[in-house]
Every structure is written in structure tokens, then in C-alpha cells.
Design a protein around this motif. Sequence first.
Motif, PDB file in Angstrom:
ATOM      1  N   VAL A  25      -9.829   4.564  -2.173  1.00  0.00           N
ATOM      2  CA  VAL A  25      -8.747   5.525  -2.071  1.00  0.00           C
ATOM      3  C   VAL A  25      -8.824   6.486  -3.247  1.00  0.00           C
ATOM      4  N   SER A  26      -8.680   7.793  -2.952  1.00  0.00           N
ATOM      5  CA  SER A  26      -8.679   8.812  -4.004  1.00  0.00           C
ATOM      6  C   SER A  26      -7.377   9.590  -3.960  1.00  0.00           C
ATOM      7  N   TYR A  27      -6.742   9.741  -5.128  1.00  0.00           N
ATOM      8  CA  TYR A  27      -5.552  10.563  -5.268  1.00  0.00           C
ATOM      9  C   TYR A  27      -5.416  10.938  -6.729  1.00  0.00           C
ATOM     10  N   ASP A  28      -4.850  12.084  -6.988  1.00  0.00           N
ATOM     11  CA  ASP A  28      -4.650  12.590  -8.350  1.00  0.00           C
ATOM     12  C   ASP A  28      -5.933  12.584  -9.179  1.00  0.00           C
ATOM     13  N   GLY A  29      -7.069  12.835  -8.541  1.00  0.00           N
ATOM     14  CA  GLY A  29      -8.335  12.870  -9.260  1.00  0.00           C
ATOM     15  C   GLY A  29      -8.863  11.500  -9.656  1.00  0.00           C
ATOM     16  N   LYS A  30      -8.254  10.439  -9.153  1.00  0.00           N
ATOM     17  CA  LYS A  30      -8.677   9.069  -9.446  1.00  0.00           C
ATOM     18  C   LYS A  30      -9.166   8.414  -8.171  1.00  0.00           C
ATOM     19  N   THR A  31     -10.125   7.516  -8.321  1.00  0.00           N
ATOM     20  CA  THR A  31     -10.625   6.756  -7.179  1.00  0.00           C
ATOM     21  C   THR A  31     -10.466   5.274  -7.484  1.00  0.00           C
ATOM     22  N   VAL A  32      -9.879   4.559  -6.543  1.00  0.00           N
ATOM     23  CA  VAL A  32      -9.684   3.117  -6.686  1.00  0.00           C
ATOM     24  C   VAL A  32     -10.331   2.438  -5.492  1.00  0.00           C
ATOM     25  N   GLU A  33     -11.105   1.391  -5.746  1.00  0.00           N
ATOM     26  CA  GLU A  33     -11.717   0.643  -4.657  1.00  0.00           C
ATOM     27  C   GLU A  33     -11.065  -0.731  -4.578  1.00  0.00           C
ATOM     28  N   TYR A  34     -10.550  -1.063  -3.405  1.00  0.00           N
ATOM     29  CA  TYR A  34      -9.874  -2.328  -3.181  1.00  0.00           C
ATOM     30  C   TYR A  34     -10.833  -3.318  -2.539  1.00  0.00           C
ATOM     31  N   ARG A  35     -10.628  -4.598  -2.801  1.00  0.00           N
ATOM     32  CA  ARG A  35     -11.533  -5.627  -2.291  1.00  0.00           C
ATOM     33  C   ARG A  35     -11.200  -6.072  -0.885  1.00  0.00           C
ATOM     34  N   SER A  36      -9.947  -5.891  -0.478  1.00  0.00           N
ATOM     35  CA  SER A  36      -9.563  -6.372   0.857  1.00  0.00           C
ATOM     36  C   SER A  36      -8.365  -5.578   1.374  1.00  0.00           C
ATOM     37  N   VAL A  37      -8.095  -5.737   2.655  1.00  0.00           N
ATOM     38  CA  VAL A  37      -6.934  -5.106   3.267  1.00  0.00           C
ATOM     39  C   VAL A  37      -5.656  -5.711   2.682  1.00  0.00           C
ATOM     40  N   ALA A  38      -5.681  -6.999   2.381  1.00  0.00           N
ATOM     41  CA  ALA A  38      -4.512  -7.663   1.792  1.00  0.00           C
ATOM     42  C   ALA A  38      -4.178  -7.054   0.433  1.00  0.00           C
ATOM     43  N   GLU A  39      -5.186  -6.697  -0.325  1.00  0.00           N
ATOM     44  CA  GLU A  39      -4.957  -6.067  -1.628  1.00  0.00           C
ATOM     45  C   GLU A  39      -4.333  -4.675  -1.449  1.00  0.00           C
ATOM     46  N   ILE A  40      -4.775  -3.939  -0.447  1.00  0.00           N
ATOM     47  CA  ILE A  40      -4.183  -2.631  -0.141  1.00  0.00           C
ATOM     48  C   ILE A  40      -2.723  -2.822   0.289  1.00  0.00           C
ATOM     49  N   ASP A  41      -2.463  -3.839   1.117  1.00  0.00           N
ATOM     50  CA  ASP A  41      -1.095  -4.119   1.554  1.00  0.00           C
ATOM     51  C   ASP A  41      -0.186  -4.422   0.365  1.00  0.00           C
ATOM     52  N   ARG A  42      -0.677  -5.204  -0.597  1.00  0.00           N
ATOM     53  CA  ARG A  42       0.123  -5.508  -1.786  1.00  0.00           C
ATOM     54  C   ARG A  42       0.396  -4.251  -2.599  1.00  0.00           C
ATOM     55  N   ALA A  43      -0.586  -3.370  -2.688  1.00  0.00           N
ATOM     56  CA  ALA A  43      -0.391  -2.114  -3.419  1.00  0.00           C
ATOM     57  C   ALA A  43       0.651  -1.235  -2.721  1.00  0.00           C
ATOM     58  N   ILE A  44       0.614  -1.200  -1.382  1.00  0.00           N
ATOM     59  CA  ILE A  44       1.598  -0.430  -0.621  1.00  0.00           C
ATOM     60  C   ILE A  44       2.994  -1.013  -0.823  1.00  0.00           C
ATOM     61  N   GLU A  45       3.116  -2.334  -0.782  1.00  0.00           N
ATOM     62  CA  GLU A  45       4.413  -2.980  -1.006  1.00  0.00           C
ATOM     63  C   GLU A  45       4.947  -2.680  -2.406  1.00  0.00           C
ATOM     64  N   ALA A  46       4.066  -2.704  -3.397  1.00  0.00           N
ATOM     65  CA  ALA A  46       4.487  -2.398  -4.772  1.00  0.00           C
ATOM     66  C   ALA A  46       4.977  -0.958  -4.877  1.00  0.00           C
ATOM     67  N   LEU A  47       4.285  -0.033  -4.214  1.00  0.00           N
ATOM     68  CA  LEU A  47       4.723   1.359  -4.220  1.00  0.00           C
ATOM     69  C   LEU A  47       6.048   1.523  -3.484  1.00  0.00           C
ATOM     70  N   ASP A  48       6.221   0.799  -2.382  1.00  0.00           N
ATOM     71  CA  ASP A  48       7.500   0.845  -1.662  1.00  0.00           C
ATOM     72  C   ASP A  48       8.650   0.395  -2.567  1.00  0.00           C
ATOM     73  N   ARG A  49       8.432  -0.680  -3.315  1.00  0.00           N
ATOM     74  CA  ARG A  49       9.469  -1.164  -4.240  1.00  0.00           C
ATOM     75  C   ARG A  49       9.742  -0.152  -5.341  1.00  0.00           C
ATOM     76  N   GLU A  50       8.684   0.463  -5.863  1.00  0.00           N
ATOM     77  CA  GLU A  50       8.851   1.457  -6.924  1.00  0.00           C
ATOM     78  C   GLU A  50       9.587   2.701  -6.418  1.00  0.00           C
ATOM     79  N   ILE A  51       9.262   3.134  -5.212  1.00  0.00           N
ATOM     80  CA  ILE A  51       9.954   4.283  -4.610  1.00  0.00           C
ATOM     81  C   ILE A  51      11.423   3.946  -4.396  1.00  0.00           C
ATOM     82  N   ALA A  52      11.694   2.769  -3.857  1.00  0.00           N
ATOM     83  CA  ALA A  52      13.076   2.351  -3.615  1.00  0.00           C
ATOM     84  C   ALA A  52      13.858   2.291  -4.928  1.00  0.00           C
TER      85      ALA A  52
END
Length: 71
Positions: A25-52
Motif C-alpha cells: 500500500v502506498s499513501y503520502d509518499g510512503k509504501t508499506v508491505e503487509y504480510r497477510s490480509v489479516a494484518e491489513i484488516d487489523r490496520a484498517i480496524e486501528a484506523l477506524d478506531r483512530e478516526i472514531a
Amino acid sequence: MPTITDLRARRDALAAQRASGVARVSYDGKTVEYRSVAEIDRAIEALDREIAASEGRRIVRQLRVTTDKGL
């Protein structure tokens, strides 16, 4: 501290890459590579909590447990 707009952009980028099956995933000039879909899901959940939290909301998760004897 990132703004709500930045957090939403990151979340959208993660969701789009998850849907396409790509673990990089690339955003804000940064690229992050995740090891699994579960890791991406955890990152999305963390962002959802931070947004909330930034909006003054709380995400409430409910877990319903049911049992039966397997008749």
C-alpha cells in the motif's frame, strides 16, 4: 498528528488494496508491505478506531455467543 482526512485516505488506500489482493500500500509518499490480509484488516480496524476517536465517537463491538448440543 494526522488529520481525519489523512486517516480516511489511509483507510481507503488499505481497503482498495485489500480488495485487489495486493499486500503493498502506498499513501503520502510512503509504501508499506503487509504480510497477510489479516494484518491489513487489523490496520484498517486501528484506523477506524483512530478516526472514531478523532470524531469523538467510540466503536462498539459486540460478540454474541450461542451454544447447542449439536442435535
